[in-house]
Design a protein around this motif. Structure first.
Motif: not given
Length: 154
Positions: A35-37, A57-58, A71-73, A115-121
């Motif tokens: 899902v794109p943000l 992000g998405h 979540i990639d930002l 550069p991307s940052g990623q969060i896992s929830i």
């Protein structure tokens, strides 16, 4: 069935198959994996205009990790300088609600690349949603409903 009825049925069926072949594929009926943000435009840290840019992000719900979202930002500045912001992911789901922060730095001299940052929830399976804001003035504050992303977690 007469020969005329058979030819008509065959022609209609053939056109239906041809139409299905050219239509784009759709996501799973149970959930959409990717899902794109909405793009969020923001001033830089401390409302800095030279470090203003866009946050993209998405959200991704991997099948092998039920109840979890990734979540990639990405942050890119309009003027191409190296600037760091804090992105805040405000999330809610069946298991967990909260806010997660992620520091993002734009790549110097490369506008449009970040550069991307990623969060896992571990948010829980079912209906969920999120908004993304920054530590600078941003477009999410102007119209929160437009920048809210809703999705289903497997």
């Amino acid at each position: 069935m007469t020969g005329r009825q058979f030819r008509r049925t065959f022609a209609v069926g053939g056109m239906s198959l041809a139409l299905l072949a050219v239509l784009p594929g759709t996501a799973s009926a149970h959930h959409q994996e990717f899902v794109p943000l909405p793009t969020t435009y923001s001033l830089g840290r401390d409302h800095s205009v030279p470090c203003s840019g866009q946050l993209t992000g998405h959200v991704f719900g991997p099948h092998h990790r039920p109840g979890t979202i990734l979540i990639d930002l990405s942050w890119s500045t309009f003027l191409g300088g190296s600037c760091t912001i804090t992105a805040f992911v405000n999330h809610w789901g069946s298991k967990r609600n909260g806010v997660r922060a992620l520091e993002l730095t734009s790549a110097p001299g490369e506008p449009g690349h970040a550069p991307s940052g990623q969060i896992s929830i571990d948010i829980g399976s079912g209906d969920a949603g999120m908004t993304v804001t920054t530590d600078g003035l941003n477009t999410t504050y102007l119209d929160p409903a437009r920048f809210t992303t809703r999705f289903t977690v497997p």
